[in-house]
Design an enzyme around this catalytic site. Sequence first.
Site, PDB file in Angstrom:
ATOM      1  N   SER A  17      -1.408 -13.206  -4.105  1.00  0.00           N
ATOM      2  CA  SER A  17      -0.031 -13.650  -3.889  1.00  0.00           C
ATOM      3  C   SER A  17       0.199 -14.917  -4.691  1.00  0.00           C
ATOM      4  O   SER A  17      -0.741 -15.683  -4.957  1.00  0.00           O
ATOM      5  CB  SER A  17       0.153 -13.929  -2.404  1.00  0.00           C
ATOM      6  OG  SER A  17       1.149 -14.895  -2.202  1.00  0.00           O
ATOM      7  N   SER A  18       1.460 -15.177  -5.014  1.00  0.00           N
ATOM      8  CA  SER A  18       1.760 -16.377  -5.802  1.00  0.00           C
ATOM      9  C   SER A  18       1.536 -17.666  -4.996  1.00  0.00           C
ATOM     10  O   SER A  18       1.515 -18.746  -5.565  1.00  0.00           O
ATOM     11  CB  SER A  18       3.209 -16.333  -6.307  1.00  0.00           C
ATOM     12  OG  SER A  18       4.094 -16.214  -5.225  1.00  0.00           O
ATOM     13  N   CYS A  19       1.330 -17.546  -3.672  1.00  0.00           N
ATOM     14  CA  CYS A  19       1.113 -18.764  -2.885  1.00  0.00           C
ATOM     15  C   CYS A  19      -0.279 -19.341  -3.076  1.00  0.00           C
ATOM     16  O   CYS A  19      -0.596 -20.394  -2.529  1.00  0.00           O
ATOM     17  CB  CYS A  19       1.404 -18.526  -1.411  1.00  0.00           C
ATOM     18  SG  CYS A  19       0.140 -17.562  -0.614  1.00  0.00           S
ATOM     19  N   PRO A  49       1.401 -11.175  -7.212  1.00  0.00           N
ATOM     20  CA  PRO A  49       2.845 -10.922  -7.257  1.00  0.00           C
ATOM     21  C   PRO A  49       3.667 -12.069  -6.679  1.00  0.00           C
ATOM     22  O   PRO A  49       3.170 -12.846  -5.871  1.00  0.00           O
ATOM     23  CB  PRO A  49       3.020  -9.662  -6.408  1.00  0.00           C
ATOM     24  CG  PRO A  49       1.830  -9.592  -5.533  1.00  0.00           C
ATOM     25  CD  PRO A  49       0.751 -10.476  -6.099  1.00  0.00           C
ATOM     26  N   TYR A 101      -4.130 -18.615   4.300  1.00  0.00           N
ATOM     27  CA  TYR A 101      -3.995 -17.335   3.599  1.00  0.00           C
ATOM     28  C   TYR A 101      -4.343 -17.507   2.123  1.00  0.00           C
ATOM     29  O   TYR A 101      -5.080 -16.717   1.533  1.00  0.00           O
ATOM     30  CB  TYR A 101      -2.553 -16.844   3.768  1.00  0.00           C
ATOM     31  CG  TYR A 101      -2.204 -15.618   2.986  1.00  0.00           C
ATOM     32  CD1 TYR A 101      -2.592 -14.358   3.439  1.00  0.00           C
ATOM     33  CD2 TYR A 101      -1.474 -15.697   1.799  1.00  0.00           C
ATOM     34  CE1 TYR A 101      -2.259 -13.217   2.719  1.00  0.00           C
ATOM     35  CE2 TYR A 101      -1.144 -14.569   1.082  1.00  0.00           C
ATOM     36  CZ  TYR A 101      -1.534 -13.331   1.547  1.00  0.00           C
ATOM     37  OH  TYR A 101      -1.208 -12.207   0.830  1.00  0.00           O
ATOM     38  N   LYS A 105      -7.250 -15.735  -0.267  1.00  0.00           N
ATOM     39  CA  LYS A 105      -6.904 -14.960  -1.469  1.00  0.00           C
ATOM     40  C   LYS A 105      -7.570 -15.543  -2.720  1.00  0.00           C
ATOM     41  O   LYS A 105      -7.982 -14.788  -3.616  1.00  0.00           O
ATOM     42  CB  LYS A 105      -5.380 -14.908  -1.646  1.00  0.00           C
ATOM     43  CG  LYS A 105      -4.705 -14.011  -0.627  1.00  0.00           C
ATOM     44  CD  LYS A 105      -5.071 -12.561  -0.887  1.00  0.00           C
ATOM     45  CE  LYS A 105      -4.566 -11.615   0.164  1.00  0.00           C
ATOM     46  NZ  LYS A 105      -4.998 -10.227  -0.050  1.00  0.00           N
ATOM     47  N   GLY A 120       0.816  -1.218   0.000  1.00  0.00           N
ATOM     48  CA  GLY A 120       0.000   0.000   0.000  1.00  0.00           C
ATOM     49  C   GLY A 120       0.848   1.267   0.000  1.00  0.00           C
ATOM     50  O   GLY A 120       0.563   2.221  -0.735  1.00  0.00           O
TER      51      GLY A 120
END
Length: 327
Positions: A124-126, A180, A153, A157, A33
Amino acid sequence: MKRKILLAERQEGICPLDRQRKIYVAGHRGLVGSGLVRRLEKEGFSHILTRTHQELDLTRQKEVEEFFGAERPDYVILAAARVGGIGANSAYPADFIMENLQIQCNVIDAAFKSKVKKLLFLGSSCIYPRECPQPIREESLLCGPLEQTNEAYALAKIAGLRMCSYYNRQYGTDYISVMPCNLYGPGDNFDLESSHVLPALLRKFHEAKVQGNPSVTVWGSGKPLREFMHVDDLAEACLFLMERCQKEEVFNVGTGREISIWDLAQLIGKVTGFSGEICLDNSHPDGTVRKVVDSSRIRALGWEPKIDLEAGIRNTYAWFLECYKKE
Ligand code: GDP
Protein backbone atom coordinates in the site's frame (compact mmCIF):
# COMPACT_ATOMS: atom_id res chain seq x y z
CA MET A 1 4.70 -21.01 -34.79
CA LYS A 2 4.01 -20.92 -31.04
CA ARG A 3 7.78 -20.83 -30.36
CA LYS A 4 8.18 -17.89 -32.72
CA ILE A 5 5.44 -15.91 -30.96
CA LEU A 6 7.00 -16.62 -27.56
CA LEU A 7 10.39 -15.46 -28.83
CA ALA A 8 8.90 -12.25 -30.20
CA GLU A 9 7.11 -11.58 -26.91
CA ARG A 10 10.32 -12.11 -24.94
CA GLN A 11 12.09 -9.61 -27.12
CA GLU A 12 9.40 -7.07 -26.22
CA GLY A 13 9.99 -7.86 -22.54
CA ILE A 14 6.86 -9.98 -22.13
CA CYS A 15 7.10 -13.26 -20.20
CA PRO A 16 3.58 -14.71 -20.51
CA LEU A 17 2.12 -16.68 -17.64
CA ASP A 18 0.84 -20.10 -18.69
CA ARG A 19 -2.99 -19.90 -18.50
CA GLN A 20 -3.22 -23.67 -17.80
CA ARG A 21 -1.00 -23.56 -14.71
CA LYS A 22 -2.19 -23.17 -11.13
CA ILE A 23 -2.43 -19.64 -9.81
CA TYR A 24 -3.30 -19.13 -6.15
CA VAL A 25 -5.03 -15.89 -5.17
CA ALA A 26 -4.75 -15.48 -1.40
CA GLY A 27 -7.56 -13.24 -0.15
CA HIS A 28 -9.98 -13.81 -3.07
CA ARG A 29 -12.98 -12.52 -1.14
CA GLY A 30 -11.53 -9.09 -0.48
CA LEU A 31 -11.66 -6.00 -2.67
CA VAL A 32 -8.33 -6.67 -4.41
CA GLY A 33 -8.49 -10.47 -4.46
CA SER A 34 -11.97 -10.55 -6.00
CA GLY A 35 -10.88 -8.01 -8.62
CA LEU A 36 -7.89 -10.21 -9.45
CA VAL A 37 -10.01 -13.33 -9.82
CA ARG A 38 -12.36 -11.46 -12.21
CA ARG A 39 -9.35 -10.37 -14.27
CA LEU A 40 -7.71 -13.81 -14.32
CA GLU A 41 -10.97 -15.42 -15.44
CA LYS A 42 -11.28 -12.85 -18.21
CA GLU A 43 -7.70 -13.59 -19.26
CA GLY A 44 -8.48 -17.31 -19.59
CA PHE A 45 -6.73 -18.74 -16.53
CA SER A 46 -8.24 -22.19 -16.13
CA HIS A 47 -6.84 -23.19 -12.75
CA ILE A 48 -7.40 -20.42 -10.22
CA LEU A 49 -6.92 -21.70 -6.67
CA THR A 50 -8.81 -20.02 -3.84
CA ARG A 51 -9.56 -20.87 -0.20
CA THR A 52 -11.94 -19.12 2.16
CA HIS A 53 -10.79 -18.09 5.63
CA GLN A 54 -12.78 -21.03 7.06
CA GLU A 55 -11.00 -23.47 4.74
CA LEU A 56 -7.50 -22.11 5.31
CA ASP A 57 -6.34 -19.80 8.10
CA LEU A 58 -3.31 -18.04 6.64
CA THR A 59 -2.07 -17.01 10.09
CA ARG A 60 -1.37 -20.70 10.84
CA GLN A 61 1.95 -21.80 9.40
CA LYS A 62 1.26 -25.54 9.47
CA GLU A 63 -2.03 -25.17 7.57
CA VAL A 64 -0.39 -22.93 4.98
CA GLU A 65 2.52 -25.32 4.44
CA GLU A 66 0.16 -28.27 4.07
CA PHE A 67 -1.93 -26.36 1.54
CA PHE A 68 1.10 -25.42 -0.58
CA GLY A 69 2.53 -28.95 -0.27
CA ALA A 70 -0.71 -30.49 -1.49
CA GLU A 71 -1.66 -27.99 -4.21
CA ARG A 72 1.78 -26.88 -5.46
CA PRO A 73 0.66 -23.67 -7.20
CA ASP A 74 2.90 -22.29 -9.95
CA TYR A 75 2.06 -18.64 -9.36
CA VAL A 76 0.88 -16.79 -6.24
CA ILE A 77 -0.78 -13.44 -5.71
CA LEU A 78 -0.76 -12.42 -2.05
CA ALA A 79 -3.78 -10.16 -1.63
CA ALA A 80 -4.78 -11.48 1.79
CA ALA A 81 -4.30 -8.97 4.57
CA ARG A 82 -6.02 -7.36 7.49
CA VAL A 83 -6.95 -3.97 6.06
CA GLY A 84 -9.00 -1.02 7.20
CA GLY A 85 -9.48 2.72 7.13
CA ILE A 86 -8.10 5.36 9.41
CA GLY A 87 -10.46 4.41 12.28
CA ALA A 88 -9.66 0.68 12.34
CA ASN A 89 -5.93 1.24 11.83
CA SER A 90 -5.74 3.61 14.78
CA ALA A 91 -7.86 1.41 17.06
CA TYR A 92 -6.29 -2.03 16.42
CA PRO A 93 -2.54 -1.59 15.75
CA ALA A 94 -1.58 -4.85 17.47
CA ASP A 95 -3.95 -6.90 15.30
CA PHE A 96 -2.83 -5.09 12.15
CA ILE A 97 0.87 -5.82 12.66
CA MET A 98 0.48 -9.34 14.03
CA GLU A 99 -1.96 -10.74 11.45
CA ASN A 100 -0.24 -9.17 8.49
CA LEU A 101 3.22 -10.35 9.52
CA GLN A 102 1.91 -13.87 10.10
CA ILE A 103 0.09 -14.06 6.76
CA GLN A 104 3.06 -12.73 4.80
CA CYS A 105 5.69 -14.89 6.49
CA ASN A 106 3.60 -18.02 6.10
CA VAL A 107 2.62 -17.49 2.46
CA ILE A 108 5.96 -16.18 1.17
CA ASP A 109 8.00 -18.88 2.85
CA ALA A 110 5.60 -21.69 1.90
CA ALA A 111 5.66 -20.42 -1.69
CA PHE A 112 9.45 -20.56 -1.64
CA LYS A 113 9.55 -24.05 -0.14
CA SER A 114 7.11 -25.39 -2.74
CA LYS A 115 9.06 -23.75 -5.59
CA VAL A 116 6.46 -21.24 -6.75
CA LYS A 117 7.65 -19.69 -10.01
CA LYS A 118 6.36 -16.18 -9.54
CA LEU A 119 4.81 -14.32 -6.62
CA LEU A 120 3.20 -10.88 -6.42
CA PHE A 121 2.92 -9.22 -3.02
CA LEU A 122 0.40 -6.44 -2.48
CA GLY A 123 1.30 -3.54 -0.23
CA SER A 124 0.00 0.00 0.00
CA SER A 125 1.14 3.57 -0.53
CA CYS A 126 0.97 4.12 3.24
CA ILE A 127 4.34 2.35 3.59
CA TYR A 128 6.08 5.56 2.55
CA PRO A 129 7.28 8.17 5.07
CA ARG A 130 4.72 10.78 6.06
CA GLU A 131 6.84 13.74 4.93
CA CYS A 132 8.41 12.32 1.78
CA PRO A 133 8.42 14.28 -1.51
CA GLN A 134 5.19 13.97 -3.56
CA PRO A 135 4.39 12.31 -5.91
CA ILE A 136 6.07 9.51 -3.96
CA ARG A 137 8.74 7.51 -5.73
CA GLU A 138 9.62 3.93 -4.84
CA GLU A 139 13.06 5.14 -3.68
CA SER A 140 11.44 7.10 -0.80
CA LEU A 141 10.90 3.92 1.17
CA LEU A 142 12.44 4.06 4.66
CA CYS A 143 13.73 7.61 4.31
CA GLY A 144 11.76 9.00 7.28
CA PRO A 145 9.11 8.44 9.99
CA LEU A 146 5.76 6.91 9.06
CA GLU A 147 2.26 8.34 9.41
CA GLN A 148 1.10 7.47 12.96
CA THR A 149 -2.50 6.49 12.13
CA ASN A 150 -1.40 3.46 10.10
CA GLU A 151 2.14 2.77 11.27
CA ALA A 152 1.49 -0.82 12.42
CA TYR A 153 0.02 -1.84 9.05
CA ALA A 154 2.76 0.00 7.16
CA LEU A 155 5.54 -1.69 9.16
CA ALA A 156 4.11 -5.12 8.37
CA LYS A 157 3.84 -4.27 4.67
CA ILE A 158 7.40 -2.92 4.57
CA ALA A 159 8.59 -6.20 6.11
CA GLY A 160 6.68 -8.15 3.43
CA LEU A 161 8.10 -6.12 0.58
CA ARG A 162 11.63 -6.45 1.91
CA MET A 163 11.12 -10.16 2.53
CA CYS A 164 10.34 -10.60 -1.16
CA SER A 165 13.53 -8.71 -2.08
CA TYR A 166 15.65 -10.72 0.36
CA TYR A 167 14.34 -14.02 -0.99
CA ASN A 168 15.14 -12.80 -4.50
CA ARG A 169 18.62 -11.82 -3.42
CA GLN A 170 19.43 -14.92 -1.40
CA TYR A 171 17.56 -17.60 -3.36
CA GLY A 172 17.14 -16.11 -6.85
CA THR A 173 13.33 -16.20 -6.66
CA ASP A 174 11.05 -14.03 -8.82
CA TYR A 175 8.89 -12.08 -6.37
CA ILE A 176 7.58 -8.57 -7.03
CA SER A 177 5.70 -6.08 -4.87
CA VAL A 178 2.97 -3.65 -5.87
CA MET A 179 2.16 -0.50 -3.89
CA PRO A 180 -1.23 0.81 -4.99
CA CYS A 181 -2.76 4.17 -4.11
CA ASN A 182 -6.15 4.26 -2.29
CA LEU A 183 -8.40 1.65 -3.92
CA TYR A 184 -12.16 1.26 -4.25
CA GLY A 185 -14.65 -0.81 -6.21
CA PRO A 186 -17.08 -3.73 -6.03
CA GLY A 187 -16.32 -6.00 -3.07
CA ASP A 188 -15.21 -3.14 -0.84
CA ASN A 189 -15.92 -2.97 2.90
CA PHE A 190 -18.86 -0.63 3.61
CA ASP A 191 -18.80 -0.91 7.40
CA LEU A 192 -18.70 2.66 8.70
CA GLU A 193 -16.29 1.97 11.57
CA SER A 194 -13.63 0.02 9.69
CA SER A 195 -13.93 1.08 6.04
CA HIS A 196 -11.93 3.53 3.96
CA VAL A 197 -13.29 6.93 3.07
CA LEU A 198 -14.80 6.24 -0.37
CA PRO A 199 -17.06 3.29 0.56
CA ALA A 200 -17.89 5.00 3.89
CA LEU A 201 -19.09 8.14 2.12
CA LEU A 202 -21.03 6.18 -0.51
CA ARG A 203 -22.94 4.48 2.25
CA LYS A 204 -23.43 7.62 4.36
CA PHE A 205 -24.75 9.63 1.41
CA HIS A 206 -27.00 6.82 0.23
CA GLU A 207 -28.51 6.27 3.67
CA ALA A 208 -29.00 10.01 4.21
CA LYS A 209 -30.86 10.19 0.90
CA VAL A 210 -33.18 7.25 1.53
CA GLN A 211 -33.81 8.22 5.16
CA GLY A 212 -34.34 11.87 4.25
CA ASN A 213 -31.59 13.15 6.59
CA PRO A 214 -30.69 16.80 6.02
CA SER A 215 -26.90 16.38 6.36
CA VAL A 216 -23.96 13.99 6.04
CA THR A 217 -20.86 14.10 8.26
CA VAL A 218 -17.41 13.82 6.73
CA TRP A 219 -14.48 13.15 9.10
CA GLY A 220 -11.58 15.56 9.46
CA SER A 221 -10.98 18.90 7.71
CA GLY A 222 -11.87 17.74 4.20
CA LYS A 223 -8.48 19.07 3.05
CA PRO A 224 -6.34 15.91 2.76
CA LEU A 225 -5.55 14.91 -0.80
CA ARG A 226 -5.87 11.31 -1.91
CA GLU A 227 -5.44 9.38 -5.16
CA PHE A 228 -8.19 6.83 -5.83
CA MET A 229 -8.03 3.95 -8.29
CA HIS A 230 -10.67 1.41 -9.28
CA VAL A 231 -9.70 -2.13 -8.32
CA ASP A 232 -10.17 -3.37 -11.91
CA ASP A 233 -7.34 -1.07 -12.99
CA LEU A 234 -5.15 -2.45 -10.23
CA ALA A 235 -5.95 -6.06 -11.18
CA GLU A 236 -4.96 -5.34 -14.77
CA ALA A 237 -1.72 -3.71 -13.57
CA CYS A 238 -0.84 -6.72 -11.40
CA LEU A 239 -1.17 -9.17 -14.26
CA PHE A 240 0.67 -6.77 -16.56
CA LEU A 241 3.61 -6.69 -14.12
CA MET A 242 3.65 -10.44 -13.58
CA GLU A 243 4.06 -10.83 -17.34
CA ARG A 244 6.91 -8.37 -17.72
CA CYS A 245 10.49 -9.56 -17.46
CA GLN A 246 12.19 -6.78 -15.56
CA LYS A 247 14.77 -6.18 -12.91
CA GLU A 248 12.70 -3.97 -10.59
CA GLU A 249 11.02 -5.54 -7.56
CA VAL A 250 8.72 -2.74 -6.35
CA PHE A 251 6.11 -0.84 -8.36
CA ASN A 252 3.82 1.99 -7.38
CA VAL A 253 0.47 1.81 -9.14
CA GLY A 254 -1.83 4.81 -9.24
CA THR A 255 -3.76 7.13 -11.50
CA GLY A 256 -1.67 10.26 -10.84
CA ARG A 257 -4.91 12.20 -10.20
CA GLU A 258 -5.56 13.69 -6.77
CA ILE A 259 -8.76 14.89 -5.16
CA SER A 260 -9.45 16.47 -1.77
CA ILE A 261 -11.76 14.63 0.63
CA TRP A 262 -14.14 17.61 0.37
CA ASP A 263 -14.32 17.36 -3.43
CA LEU A 264 -14.71 13.60 -3.18
CA ALA A 265 -17.68 14.14 -0.87
CA GLN A 266 -19.24 16.52 -3.43
CA LEU A 267 -18.74 13.97 -6.20
CA ILE A 268 -20.26 11.16 -4.13
CA GLY A 269 -23.18 13.47 -3.29
CA LYS A 270 -23.73 13.94 -7.02
CA VAL A 271 -23.50 10.21 -7.85
CA THR A 272 -25.86 9.17 -5.03
CA GLY A 273 -28.28 12.03 -5.67
CA PHE A 274 -28.01 13.50 -2.15
CA SER A 275 -28.79 17.20 -2.11
CA GLY A 276 -28.50 18.09 1.60
CA GLU A 277 -25.69 19.66 3.59
CA ILE A 278 -22.16 18.28 4.05
CA CYS A 279 -20.68 18.84 7.55
CA LEU A 280 -17.10 18.34 8.67
CA ASP A 281 -16.26 16.65 11.99
CA ASN A 282 -12.81 17.75 13.10
CA SER A 283 -12.74 15.39 16.07
CA HIS A 284 -11.58 12.69 13.62
CA PRO A 285 -7.97 12.70 12.38
CA ASP A 286 -7.01 13.76 8.86
CA GLY A 287 -4.16 11.28 8.61
CA THR A 288 -1.50 12.20 6.12
CA VAL A 289 -2.04 15.53 4.33
CA ARG A 290 -1.21 14.30 0.84
CA LYS A 291 -0.60 10.83 -0.59
CA VAL A 292 -0.04 10.49 -4.31
CA VAL A 293 2.31 7.94 -5.82
CA ASP A 294 4.66 8.41 -8.74
CA SER A 295 3.75 5.58 -11.11
CA SER A 296 6.31 6.37 -13.80
CA ARG A 297 8.08 3.04 -13.31
CA ILE A 298 5.05 0.98 -14.41
CA ARG A 299 4.00 3.67 -16.92
CA ALA A 300 7.40 3.35 -18.63
CA LEU A 301 6.57 -0.30 -19.30
CA GLY A 302 3.39 0.74 -21.12
CA TRP A 303 0.58 0.40 -18.54
CA GLU A 304 -1.97 3.10 -17.82
CA PRO A 305 -5.21 3.25 -15.80
CA LYS A 306 -8.47 3.32 -17.74
CA ILE A 307 -11.29 3.99 -15.30
CA ASP A 308 -12.25 7.59 -14.63
CA LEU A 309 -13.13 8.38 -10.97
CA GLU A 310 -16.77 9.33 -11.53
CA ALA A 311 -17.44 6.28 -13.73
CA GLY A 312 -15.69 4.07 -11.16
CA ILE A 313 -17.79 5.49 -8.31
CA ARG A 314 -20.98 4.94 -10.34
CA ASN A 315 -19.98 1.31 -10.94
CA THR A 316 -19.22 0.81 -7.22
CA TYR A 317 -22.48 2.47 -6.19
CA ALA A 318 -24.41 0.09 -8.48
CA TRP A 319 -22.70 -2.87 -6.80
CA PHE A 320 -23.43 -1.43 -3.36
CA LEU A 321 -27.13 -0.99 -4.23
CA GLU A 322 -27.38 -4.64 -5.31
CA CYS A 323 -25.89 -5.82 -2.00
CA TYR A 324 -28.01 -3.38 -0.04
CA LYS A 325 -31.18 -4.70 -1.69
CA LYS A 326 -30.24 -8.28 -0.81
CA GLU A 327 -29.60 -7.38 2.83
P1 GDP B 1 -6.08 6.83 4.71
O1 GDP B 1 -5.99 7.19 3.25
O2 GDP B 1 -5.14 5.76 5.11
O3 GDP B 1 -5.97 8.06 5.59
O4 GDP B 1 -7.50 6.15 4.99
P2 GDP B 1 -9.06 6.54 4.88
O5 GDP B 1 -9.57 6.20 3.54
O6 GDP B 1 -9.72 5.85 6.03
O7 GDP B 1 -9.18 8.13 5.13
C1 GDP B 1 -8.84 9.08 4.17
C2 GDP B 1 -9.27 10.45 4.62
O8 GDP B 1 -10.70 10.56 4.55
C3 GDP B 1 -8.89 10.83 6.06
O9 GDP B 1 -8.50 12.19 6.07
C4 GDP B 1 -10.21 10.67 6.81
O10 GDP B 1 -10.30 11.46 7.96
C5 GDP B 1 -11.20 11.14 5.75
N1 GDP B 1 -12.60 10.72 5.95
C6 GDP B 1 -13.68 11.55 5.87
N2 GDP B 1 -14.80 10.88 6.16
C7 GDP B 1 -14.45 9.60 6.41
C8 GDP B 1 -15.19 8.44 6.75
O11 GDP B 1 -16.41 8.45 6.91
N3 GDP B 1 -14.48 7.26 6.89
C9 GDP B 1 -13.12 7.23 6.71
N4 GDP B 1 -12.49 6.04 6.84
N5 GDP B 1 -12.39 8.32 6.41
C10 GDP B 1 -13.04 9.50 6.26
